[in-house]
Write an enzyme that holds these catalytic residues in place. Structure first.
Site, PDB file in Angstrom:
ATOM      1  N   LYS A   2       0.883  -1.172   0.000  1.00 34.66           N
ATOM      2  CA  LYS A   2       0.000   0.000   0.000  1.00 34.66           C
ATOM      3  C   LYS A   2       0.915   1.215   0.000  1.00 34.66           C
ATOM      4  O   LYS A   2       0.893   2.065   0.904  1.00 34.66           O
ATOM      5  CB  LYS A   2      -0.931  -0.063   1.224  1.00 34.66           C
TER       6      LYS A   2
ATOM      7  N   ASP B 101      -2.623 -12.290   5.273  1.00 29.18           N
ATOM      8  CA  ASP B 101      -3.681 -12.992   6.003  1.00 29.18           C
ATOM      9  C   ASP B 101      -4.986 -12.890   5.222  1.00 29.18           C
ATOM     10  O   ASP B 101      -5.687 -13.876   4.998  1.00 29.18           O
ATOM     11  CB  ASP B 101      -3.822 -12.386   7.401  1.00 29.18           C
TER      12      ASP B 101
HETATM   13  C1  IPM Z   1      -3.943 -17.654   9.650  1.00 25.61           C
HETATM   14  C2  IPM Z   1      -4.854 -17.381  10.803  1.00 25.61           C
HETATM   15  C3  IPM Z   1      -4.031 -16.818  11.948  1.00 25.61           C
HETATM   16  C4  IPM Z   1      -3.466 -15.514  11.467  1.00 25.61           C
HETATM   17  C5  IPM Z   1      -4.784 -16.658  13.270  1.00 25.61           C
HETATM   18  C6  IPM Z   1      -5.383 -17.957  13.736  1.00 25.61           C
HETATM   19  C7  IPM Z   1      -3.894 -16.092  14.333  1.00 25.61           C
HETATM   20  O1  IPM Z   1      -5.891 -16.536  10.429  1.00 25.61           O
HETATM   21  O2  IPM Z   1      -3.015 -18.470   9.807  1.00 25.61           O
HETATM   22  O3  IPM Z   1      -4.142 -17.066   8.595  1.00 25.61           O
HETATM   23  O4  IPM Z   1      -4.121 -14.477  11.540  1.00 25.61           O
HETATM   24  O5  IPM Z   1      -2.321 -15.515  10.997  1.00 25.61           O
HETATM   25 MG    MG Z   2      -5.898 -16.070   8.376  1.00 26.99          MG
END
Ligand code: IPM
Ligand code: MG
Length: 368
Positions: free
Chosen positions: A203, A259
């Site tokens: 970004k 994520d």
């Molecule tokens: C992932 C999950 C994790 C993250 C959580 C469970 C902490 O969403 O592995 O993508 O946010 O990294």
């Molecule tokens: Mg995740």
């Protein structure tokens, strides 16, 4: 990519820490272990599996989601197979005691700075994808490399504070140049072994870290003249993944963007129950986990799809142990079982036979 000593006859067993976790974690893990045993006898390998407690299960037993014994077990292992963590009963806990703290703690403890999340369609399941046939063409094969130990997840300060008399809460988005550079190098290396196209997602039009991200990745690109580098803003990338996912080969991006984009890209093959991931780092230890969560709504019903965790076994065999042939055998076994028309409920299809978690594991193991 990782140090991969191929164990010959008489080599010491490969030590695998098995962290099944919560919800459907133990159910899908049991099937992955079954497949691992089949690989062991077919390919003359020796695995030493040791189970450890993580997540809510560990909290209930020990008061902490990532007890020291679990970290010690991972430290003495060659690879970690991870199921899933989390559940409503632990939602009230403070962040550091929630089941999710276990996976975050493992990432940090072992400096697992890159998460490799492939999104590959299976030809038998193309029609299960939410995307139109003309967008999918003959299939999608992309890899997202998500930075995993920096950014908003770990930046300090973090938490509630009073600033100039006002209650507020901060998360800190911070990246060192070195953190950007190492994940960029890994992504370039991976792109080199694929279609040689790397798209760096940031970004840079708004965030200082995004601007620097782009500069550092561009600098690293000088060492990879054979890889075509492009840059894309994250909001546009979210759109392009749906509009035209076939334009991507490898994507590299920071933690939070990764994520979100990997959940998005996970829908392309038709079920999140199909997708494995690998978290790798500098230390040589890698952790393999399905990208789906603990799915408490279907836990204990024997209907979870174990294929993502089984495909984690393939990734582990290839990435940590250098066992390409065995890795392919697992992937081909999964493909064969799909060819034969067996489906878990998440992939239910007319004309196909619905099977539960255990039967699916049996079918894949039998193909190996
Ligand atoms: C992932 C999950 C994790 C993250 C959580 C469970 C902490 O969403 O592995 O993508 O946010 O990294
Ligand atoms: Mg995740």
């Amino acid at each position: 990519m990782m140090a991969s000593p191929a164990p010959g006859a008489g080599a010491r067993p490969l030590k695998i820490a098995v962290f099944a976790g919560d919800g459907i974690g133990p159910e899908v893990m049991a099937e992955a272990v079954k497949v691992l045993k089949a690989v062991e006898s077919r390919f003359g390998l020796a695995f030493e599996l040791t189970h450890g407690l993580v997540g809510g299960a560990a909290y209930d037993a020990t008061g902490h989601p990532l007890p020291p014994e679990t970290i010690a077990l991972a430290r003495s292992s060659d690879a970690v197979l991870f199921g899933a963590v989390g559940g409503d009963q632990w939602d009230h806990l403070p962040l550091h005691l929630r089941p999710e703290a276990a996976i975050l703690g493992l990432r940090k403890a072992f400096d697992l700075y890159a998460n490799l999340r492939p999104s590959v369609t299976h030809r038998q399941l193309l029609h299960r994808s939410p995307l139109k046939a003309e967008i999918l063409g003959d299939g999608v094969d992309l890899l997202i490399v998500r930075e995993l130990t920096g950014g908003l997840y770990f930046g300090q300060p973090k938490g509630q504070q009073v600033y100039e008399g006002v209650e507020r809460t901060v998360d800190t988005l911070v990246y060192t140049d070195a953190e950007i550079e190492r994940v960029a190098r890994l992504a370039f290396d991976l792109a080199r072994a694929r279609a040689r196209r790397l798209c760096s997602v940031d970004k840079a039009n708004v965030l200082a870290t995004g601007r620097r991200w782009r500069e550092v990745v561009t600098r690293v690109a000088a060492d990879y003249p054979d890889v075509a580098l492009s840059h894309m803003y994250v909001d546009n990338c979210a759109m392009q993944l749906i509009r035209n996912p076939r334009q991507f080969d490898v994507i590299v991006t920071e933690n939070t963007f990764g994520d979100i984009l990997t959940d998005e890209s996970s829908t392309i093959p038709g079920s999140i129950g199909l997708l494995p991931s690998a978290s790798v780092g500098a230390g040589g230890l890698a952790l393999y986990e399905p990208i789906h969560g603990s799915a408490p709504d279907i836990a204990g019903q024997g209907k979870a799809n174990p294929l993502a965790t089984i495909l984690c076994v393939a990734m582990m065999l290839r990435t940590s142990f250098g066992q390409e042939e065995a890795a392919r055998a697992v992937e081909e076994a999964v493909s064969k079982v799909l060819d034969l028309g067996y489906r878990t409920p998440d992939l239910l299809d007319s004309g196909c036979e619905t099977v539960g978690t255990v039967r699916m594991g049996d079918l894949v193991a039998a193909q190996i």
